[in-house]
Design a protein around this motif. Structure first.
Motif, short mmCIF file in Angstrom:
data_model
loop_
_atom_site.label_atom_id
_atom_site.label_comp_id
_atom_site.label_asym_id
_atom_site.label_seq_id
_atom_site.Cartn_x
_atom_site.Cartn_y
_atom_site.Cartn_z
N UNK A 35 36.19 22.71 42.89
CA UNK A 35 36.02 22.36 41.66
C UNK A 35 34.89 21.25 41.72
N UNK A 36 34.06 20.98 40.79
CA UNK A 36 33.18 19.86 40.84
C UNK A 36 33.86 18.64 40.10
N UNK A 74 34.47 5.24 41.06
CA UNK A 74 33.60 5.79 42.25
C UNK A 74 34.36 6.93 43.02
N UNK A 75 33.70 7.75 43.30
CA UNK A 75 34.20 9.16 44.05
C UNK A 75 34.26 8.58 45.49
N UNK A 76 35.44 9.10 46.18
CA UNK A 76 35.63 9.03 47.70
C UNK A 76 35.17 10.50 48.16
N UNK A 114 29.92 9.52 33.93
CA UNK A 114 30.68 9.65 35.34
C UNK A 114 30.76 11.06 35.78
N UNK A 115 30.77 11.87 34.58
CA UNK A 115 30.63 13.33 34.85
C UNK A 115 29.49 13.88 35.72
N UNK A 116 28.41 13.35 34.85
CA UNK A 116 27.05 13.57 35.55
C UNK A 116 26.93 12.88 37.09
N UNK A 117 27.47 11.88 37.18
CA UNK A 117 27.52 11.38 38.57
C UNK A 117 28.09 12.17 39.59
N UNK A 118 29.31 12.83 39.18
CA UNK A 118 30.14 13.19 39.98
C UNK A 118 30.15 14.85 40.07
N UNK A 119 28.97 15.43 39.49
CA UNK A 119 28.57 16.89 39.38
C UNK A 119 28.36 17.21 40.95
N UNK A 120 27.83 16.32 41.63
CA UNK A 120 27.30 16.84 43.02
C UNK A 120 28.64 16.62 44.14
N UNK A 121 29.67 16.17 43.38
CA UNK A 121 30.87 16.02 44.34
C UNK A 121 32.01 17.33 44.17
N UNK A 122 32.17 18.04 45.24
CA UNK A 122 32.98 19.09 45.32
C UNK A 122 34.31 18.68 45.96
N UNK A 123 35.40 19.05 45.11
CA UNK A 123 36.71 18.61 45.54
C UNK A 123 37.55 19.92 45.40
#
Length: 447
Positions: free
Chosen positions: A193-194, A390-392, A172-181
């Motif tokens: 932070x990613x 899942x990331x929003x 999950x961390x690898x999938x969410x590394x492109x998500x900035x929040x």
């Protein structure tokens, strides 16, 4: 029915029962928890391993004849295969330093061994529960050793499910590394932070706690079988003591060793207390992760709403369509129980007296309970929550470009003092416009 007698009188027991009068006495006098030995199959199998090793050592030492030892060994083999466990009825938390557990095992093995000779249950001839099955042993060194074997064996499946959880979080961390929040400190907005970095933080703390827990469990390979009651070995011939550890290593397939001092082993169970402490620390970290997921998924409109947890069932009998974070909440409640188990274990350590800690059985039972609960809860958490998060992404992007992260950008451009001045003089929208259009770099009054 059959009748069995001891110095306190006679009792009637079902003719089919493999247990005997000492088991019945323990049930009558010492039961309270509703948790019985048959619910701990790994412990029963470990007790059978200890009894088998003792029979082998007693035969080699000349304490038991070959046929008697063989009958005991065959009975132990049956228990080690998971057979006849329904005959273990004593309360796992009974008083008396574990004698009820030891005698329940002795009686079942004796009756099985006598059947091997063609004798009826309850005859206790030619194999007696104490004279033969318990020969050269004490409850304290038998249960001490078997508890540690059971915990070692119970740790292996827990280790594997924790490894799978770490793998799942890392995926999950690898999938969410492109998500900035947005990060938060004191529950207030912070820097960007990613989302993946937050999840990598989750996996690393679990991995670190697992390494520490494994190290604590590895200390349990040092046991005291042969030390009898208080570590002196009184009641066990030297020939038995010289061989029983090697026999137990053969029976279990484990590389076991003796505690450095067997008197210490009888008095102090800090090795068990350390395992329990590590389980509590692991539970506390898992609890924090579950709480974070609960917060990050809060909403869907009035909360953080940065992630979406898998919906597994209706969340409310009142709100139609409401989905609650029931899987993280289940893990949280499991962690509460682990912390409670540790409180019991630490109490048993503190309440040991003089030459023998008679509460060690309660410590072992609570550690086994903690491991079993944690294993089940983590399997559910991994499969029904972590893998489906899942990331929003759109909302995370909005948060990443909210006021405080932009102020942090401004601070990097003009410094802390100038940024403080700007915040006092301009409203949020003006600051956002200035940053967006790069106007601050060109404004000398704020340099």
């Amino acid at each position: 029915m059959r009748e069995e007698s001891d110095s306190f009188g006679s009792v009637e027991i079902s003719s089919d029962a493999l247990y005997g009068i000492q088991t019945v006495r323990t049930n009558q006098n010492l039961s309270f928890s509703g948790r019985i030995l048959s619910q701990y199959p790994t412990y029963i199998e470990s007790l059978a391993m200890v009894k088998k090793a003792a029979a082998l050592a007693n035969q080699e030492a000349g304490v038991l004849g070959k046929k008697t030892a063989q009958a005991i060994i065959e009975a132990c083999n049956s228990l080690m295969k998971g057979q006849y466990h329904e005959h273990f009825l004593v309360d796992i938390l009974h008083g008396g330093g574990g004698i009820g557990t030891n005698m329940n095992v002795n009686e079942v093995i004796a009756n099985l061994a006598n059947e091997w000779f063609g004798m009826p249950r309850g005859s206790y001839t030619p194999v007696h529960p104490v004279e033969h099955v318990n020969s050269s042993q004490s409850t304290s060194d038998v249960c001490h050793t078997a508890l540690r074997l059971a915990i070692i064996k119970s740790f292996l499946p827990l280790y594997h499910v924790l490894e799978k959880l770490v793998e799942s979080i890392n995926a999950k961390a690898r999938d969410f590394q492109s998500v900035t929040t947005i990060a938060r400190t004191c529950l207030q907005d912070g820097v960007r932070v990613q989302l993946g970095d937050t999840f990598f933080g989750f996996s690393h703390v679990i991995k670190r706690r697992l390494v520490s827990l494994e190290d604590a469990v590895n200390k349990l390979y040092s046991i005291n079988l042969g030390g009898t009651v208080i570590g002196s070995g009184v009641g066990a011939p030297q020939a038995y003591r010289d061989t029983v550890l090697a026999k137990l290593c053969d029976v279990t397939g484990m590389k076991l060793s003796y505690r450095e001092n067997l008197f210490d082993a009888a008095q102090n169970m800090d090795d068990l207390a350390r395992v329990s402490s590590e389980l509590r620390l692991l539970a506390s970290c898992l609890l924090k992760i579950a709480k974070d997921l609960r917060l990050l998924s809060s909403g869907p409109e009035a909360g953080f709403a940065e992630i979406r947890l898998p919906a597994v069932q209706a969340g409310s009998s009142f709100f139609p369509g409401k989905v609650n974070p029931v899987i993280p909440e289940t893990l949280i409640q499991c962690c509460f129980q682990i912390i409670g188990c540790d409180a019991v274990v630490q109490s048993t350590l503190e309440h040991g007296e003089l030459n023998l800690n008679v509460f060690e059985g309660a410590a072992g039972a609570n550690i086994l309970d903690a491991m079993t609960m944690l294993e089940k809860a983590i399997i559910t958490f991994t499969e029904k929550c972590m893998k489906g998060i899942e990331a929003n992404r759109e909302h995370c992007e909005e948060l990443a470009n909210s006021y405080i992260p932009l102020v942090m950008e401004l601070k990097e451009q003009v410094g802390y003092t100038a940024t403080t001045k700007l915040i006092k003089e301009l409203d949020k929208e003006e600051i956002k416009r200035m940053i967006k259009h790069g106007g601050i770099q060109n404004d000398a009054s704020y340099q």
